[in-house]
Structure formats: C-alpha cells, structure tokens
Design a protein around this motif. Sequence first.
Motif, mmCIF file in Angstrom:
data_model
loop_
_atom_site.group_PDB
_atom_site.id
_atom_site.type_symbol
_atom_site.label_atom_id
_atom_site.label_comp_id
_atom_site.label_asym_id
_atom_site.label_seq_id
_atom_site.Cartn_x
_atom_site.Cartn_y
_atom_site.Cartn_z
ATOM 1 N N ALA A 154 0.842 -1.197 0.000
ATOM 2 C CA ALA A 154 0.000 0.000 0.000
ATOM 3 C C ALA A 154 0.880 1.250 0.000
ATOM 4 C CB ALA A 154 -0.909 0.005 1.225
ATOM 5 N N ALA A 155 0.527 2.222 -0.853
ATOM 6 C CA ALA A 155 1.333 3.439 -1.005
ATOM 7 C C ALA A 155 0.421 4.656 -1.023
ATOM 8 C CB ALA A 155 2.157 3.370 -2.289
ATOM 9 N N VAL A 156 0.745 5.658 -0.208
ATOM 10 C CA VAL A 156 -0.031 6.900 -0.149
ATOM 11 C C VAL A 156 0.635 7.934 -1.052
ATOM 12 C CG1 VAL A 156 -0.874 8.745 1.351
ATOM 13 C CG2 VAL A 156 -0.774 6.390 2.193
ATOM 14 N N SER A 157 -0.163 8.650 -1.834
ATOM 15 C CA SER A 157 0.373 9.635 -2.777
ATOM 16 C C SER A 157 1.004 10.807 -2.040
ATOM 17 C CB SER A 157 -0.736 10.140 -3.702
ATOM 18 O OG SER A 157 -1.769 10.760 -2.950
ATOM 19 N N PRO A 158 1.995 11.473 -2.655
ATOM 20 C CA PRO A 158 2.669 12.610 -2.000
ATOM 21 C C PRO A 158 1.732 13.748 -1.610
ATOM 22 C CG PRO A 158 3.982 11.831 -3.838
ATOM 23 C CD PRO A 158 2.674 11.100 -3.911
ATOM 24 N N ASP A 159 0.615 13.904 -2.326
ATOM 25 C CA ASP A 159 -0.332 14.958 -1.944
ATOM 26 C C ASP A 159 -1.268 14.512 -0.822
ATOM 27 O OD1 ASP A 159 -2.151 13.272 -3.190
ATOM 28 O OD2 ASP A 159 -2.487 14.580 -4.916
ATOM 29 N N GLY A 160 -1.122 13.258 -0.368
ATOM 30 C CA GLY A 160 -1.888 12.759 0.760
ATOM 31 C C GLY A 160 -3.348 12.497 0.473
ATOM 32 N N ARG A 161 -3.723 12.373 -0.804
ATOM 33 C CA ARG A 161 -5.139 12.230 -1.152
ATOM 34 C C ARG A 161 -5.563 10.815 -1.516
ATOM 35 N NH1 ARG A 161 -6.122 17.601 -4.988
ATOM 36 N NH2 ARG A 161 -5.620 19.160 -3.373
ATOM 37 N N ARG A 162 -4.641 10.009 -2.046
ATOM 38 C CA ARG A 162 -5.042 8.711 -2.568
ATOM 39 C C ARG A 162 -4.102 7.607 -2.094
ATOM 40 N NH1 ARG A 162 -9.102 9.281 -5.820
ATOM 41 N NH2 ARG A 162 -8.999 7.152 -6.624
ATOM 42 N N VAL A 163 -4.613 6.389 -2.188
ATOM 43 C CA VAL A 163 -3.853 5.188 -1.841
ATOM 44 C C VAL A 163 -3.872 4.262 -3.046
ATOM 45 C CG1 VAL A 163 -3.636 3.235 -0.255
ATOM 46 C CG2 VAL A 163 -4.571 5.397 0.560
ATOM 47 N N ALA A 164 -2.742 3.636 -3.317
ATOM 48 C CA ALA A 164 -2.665 2.620 -4.368
ATOM 49 C C ALA A 164 -2.205 1.312 -3.732
ATOM 50 C CB ALA A 164 -1.697 3.048 -5.461
ATOM 51 N N TRP A 165 -2.720 0.197 -4.223
ATOM 52 C CA TRP A 165 -2.312 -1.105 -3.701
ATOM 53 C C TRP A 165 -2.551 -2.174 -4.755
ATOM 54 C CZ3 TRP A 165 -6.937 1.187 -2.578
ATOM 55 C CH2 TRP A 165 -8.096 0.438 -2.739
ATOM 56 N N VAL A 166 -1.830 -3.287 -4.599
ATOM 57 C CA VAL A 166 -1.960 -4.418 -5.521
ATOM 58 C C VAL A 166 -2.397 -5.632 -4.720
ATOM 59 C CG1 VAL A 166 -0.823 -5.891 -7.212
ATOM 60 C CG2 VAL A 166 -0.126 -3.492 -6.987
ATOM 61 N N GLU A 167 -3.507 -6.213 -5.111
ATOM 62 C CA GLU A 167 -4.018 -7.396 -4.418
ATOM 63 C C GLU A 167 -3.305 -8.655 -4.904
ATOM 64 O OE1 GLU A 167 -8.266 -7.336 -4.610
ATOM 65 O OE2 GLU A 167 -8.404 -5.492 -3.408
ATOM 66 N N ASP A 168 -3.542 -9.749 -4.193
ATOM 67 C CA ASP A 168 -2.788 -10.972 -4.461
ATOM 68 C C ASP A 168 -2.915 -11.452 -5.897
ATOM 69 O OD1 ASP A 168 -1.954 -10.918 -1.869
ATOM 70 O OD2 ASP A 168 -3.313 -12.494 -1.145
ATOM 71 N N GLY A 169 -4.030 -11.231 -6.533
ATOM 72 C CA GLY A 169 -4.197 -11.666 -7.923
ATOM 73 C C GLY A 169 -3.527 -10.754 -8.938
ATOM 74 N N GLY A 170 -2.920 -9.636 -8.475
ATOM 75 C CA GLY A 170 -2.230 -8.731 -9.401
ATOM 76 C C GLY A 170 -3.033 -7.521 -9.815
ATOM 77 N N ALA A 171 -4.247 -7.342 -9.267
ATOM 78 C CA ALA A 171 -5.057 -6.179 -9.639
ATOM 79 C C ALA A 171 -4.559 -4.948 -8.892
ATOM 80 C CB ALA A 171 -6.524 -6.438 -9.320
ATOM 81 N N LEU A 172 -4.285 -3.881 -9.643
ATOM 82 C CA LEU A 172 -3.850 -2.616 -9.071
ATOM 83 C C LEU A 172 -5.054 -1.704 -8.882
ATOM 84 C CD1 LEU A 172 -1.719 -0.428 -8.316
ATOM 85 C CD2 LEU A 172 -1.517 0.057 -10.774
#
Length: 389
Positions: A154-172
């Motif tokens: 899990a990664a939070v964007s530098p502007d602090g607004r969004r989160v990105a993550w990759v689930e076990d099946g590879g979906a981003l």
Amino acid sequence: MNDQRLRLDLADLAEEVTPVDLRDRALRTSRRIGIQRAIATSAAAVVLFGAATGTAFAFLPNRGADPIPGTTPPVTASPSPTASPTPSPSGSPSIAPPATSTSSQPASSATFGRLHYGPVSSGGADTAHLYSWTPGGTPVRRLALPVNPAQLNAAVSPDGRRVAWVEDGGALWTSALDGSGKRKLHDLVDNMCWSPTWSPNSRQLTVRLGAADGSFSKAGLLDVSSGAFTEVAGFDGCHPVWAANGTVAFADGSNGTVVVTDRTGAGRRTIPGLGSKGSRYVCFDVASISPDGRRIALYRIDRDGTYGDAARSLSANAVLDTRTGNVVTLPLGGRELRQAYFQADGSLVARVRSGGRYTLILVDKAGKKVAEKPEPSSLASMQIIAAVD
C-alpha cells in the motif's frame, strides 16, 4: 618697605610648592591613552576575528561521516568596546573585558507533517485498516484493505489524497483515503518486488507488469488518469523510491547494490559501499529518499548476514549520502533508528525505539534536531508507510 615684604612672602610661598614635571605628566597621559586605544583596537580585532571565525565555521560543511547539507547562519558582531578611562585603585588603567561575538541562528521552519501507517503483520485477520497521524493530534482510522497489500505494498500519494495497492491476484487499485472513489487501474501487476510507488506529482505510478505465466519483465510508469503505461529501460530492481527532483532509487536484488537513476533510466549509478566487491554491507530494501536525491534511508545488513526475501520492508537503520556512501549521523541521543522518512522540505522524521514505545524525532535538512514526540501506543504494532505535508 612694603615692596620688600611682598618679595619675601612670595619667596616663602614658592619654597612650599612641590615642583611638577609637566613633560613627565604629559608622557604618562600619552602612554595611558595609547594603552586604552590599543585595548580598544585589540578588543575590536577579537570581535571581528570571532565573527569571521563564526562565519567560517557556519559556511564550511561537515567533513566527517555525516555530510548533511547545511545553511550559513548570519553572524552579528557586537560593537567594539571602549576602555574605561577611570584608573583602578592600584593606579594601573582598568581594562574592560573584550566583547565576544554572537551568532544568531535562525529558528528552523521544519514541522511534522502527516504520517500514514499500515500493519506490520497480518495478526490472523483478513483485512487491516490504514491510519494517519499528525504528531500532537489523534490517530485517524482510514480505509480497510486486504491484509497482504496493507502490509506489503500500500502506497499513499505525496499529496496525501489517494492510496494505491496491488491485491494478491495482481489487480492494481486506487482510492481516496476513506475508501471512496475506488477503481481498478490495471491487471497483472507485481505486488512484491516492484510494488507501486507514486511519482512526486501524484499523477503516475512506477509499476512492473507481468504476463499470464506469472513472469514480470516490464517496469515503467503508469498514468493514473488514463491508465497508459510507458516502459522504462533500467527499472530492473526492487522497491523503488522517488525524490521530488525526479531521482529514482531502488535495490538491485541480485547483488545488494542500490541504484540511483532518473525517471527515464538515464544517469544510472550505484551508491558506493553497498554490494560492490570488497564492501561490508548489502542492501535489498530502501525506504525514503530526500527531495534533492542526495540522502537515502535504507536497511543495511552485513554481507554475511541474513538477507530475507523479496517482500517490501520499510525498516531503516541508516541514512547515507547517495554520492559518497557515507553515513549521515542523526541526533538520536543514542537510540536505535527503526524507520526514517524524508519530508518535502528536506527534513527527516526518524522513528526510534524509546523504552517500550516509539518516539519520533524531527531533524531539519541541516541535521539539527527540531522536535521530539512520543508515538501513541496504539501505533506500536504498525509501521510508517508515508510522510506527507
């Protein structure tokens, strides 16, 4: 008769007067004035020398093992003192102590930003919440994620607004911090070695794409709005981090070196003293890089130590100069460094173990300790995953 009497009286009066050598008095006065002027001149020279010395020390960078860039504080010299003209009881002139120069060190403007936390381990649960906390405030619970991405990518964007993550099946996926606006960006994305990392403008993600057979070969930039992917040659390691100036650093998983390059893969170089022949240390996990790309927080291990696996680790036990490989000494008071995150202004948030709990130390870009805050006990089982303004 009267004239004779007057002459005799005057003669008697003259005999009673002590002769005075005006030349000797003038010389003594001249010497006293000269001494006083010499004292004043010497004191002024001391002041100017002290001011010049203070300036030189402020200007010269630290040449030791902690080459943290610094700023030159202004130096204010006190006015030259004047010697007191009043003689001391012993008869020798009184010497006023020379004034010392004073340096005015501007107060640091560095402050704690907002920190984001994720779980260190699964704890047997299927999901885990992210949290955010600004030192001095109260932790805020954010969205819940499947436990593996919450822990590993899990990664939070530098502007602090969004989160990105990759689930076990590879979906981003990406969403707001409260979980709203969730949408899928891509399939077959690496969720372990090359986990998603936000670009400084929060518009792109560095990712590595795979094929149906499970192999991963294409690393590059994914536009968050359009979903367009651009492969970047040279992005071939693990756990990338971005600097605000566009520098990208990542661990080369094959030999324990750390690569520094730009967003196009050009200017590729390695940090001295890591993984190269004859070096003592290797590194497979990097945590954070300064906005100018000159300092990096990472986890060094002895070449003969235990290397672990390809999963992301955000622990840090050293901050290095990316050009020389020298250790940047931090004012931690002898406490053990556990994590380190650079903020947008170049300051560093150091997480240290303090007894049975964690403490955060704010270090400005000149290497000076600015503040220290105890971390809430509720965050003790979590790790910092981002530090944003």
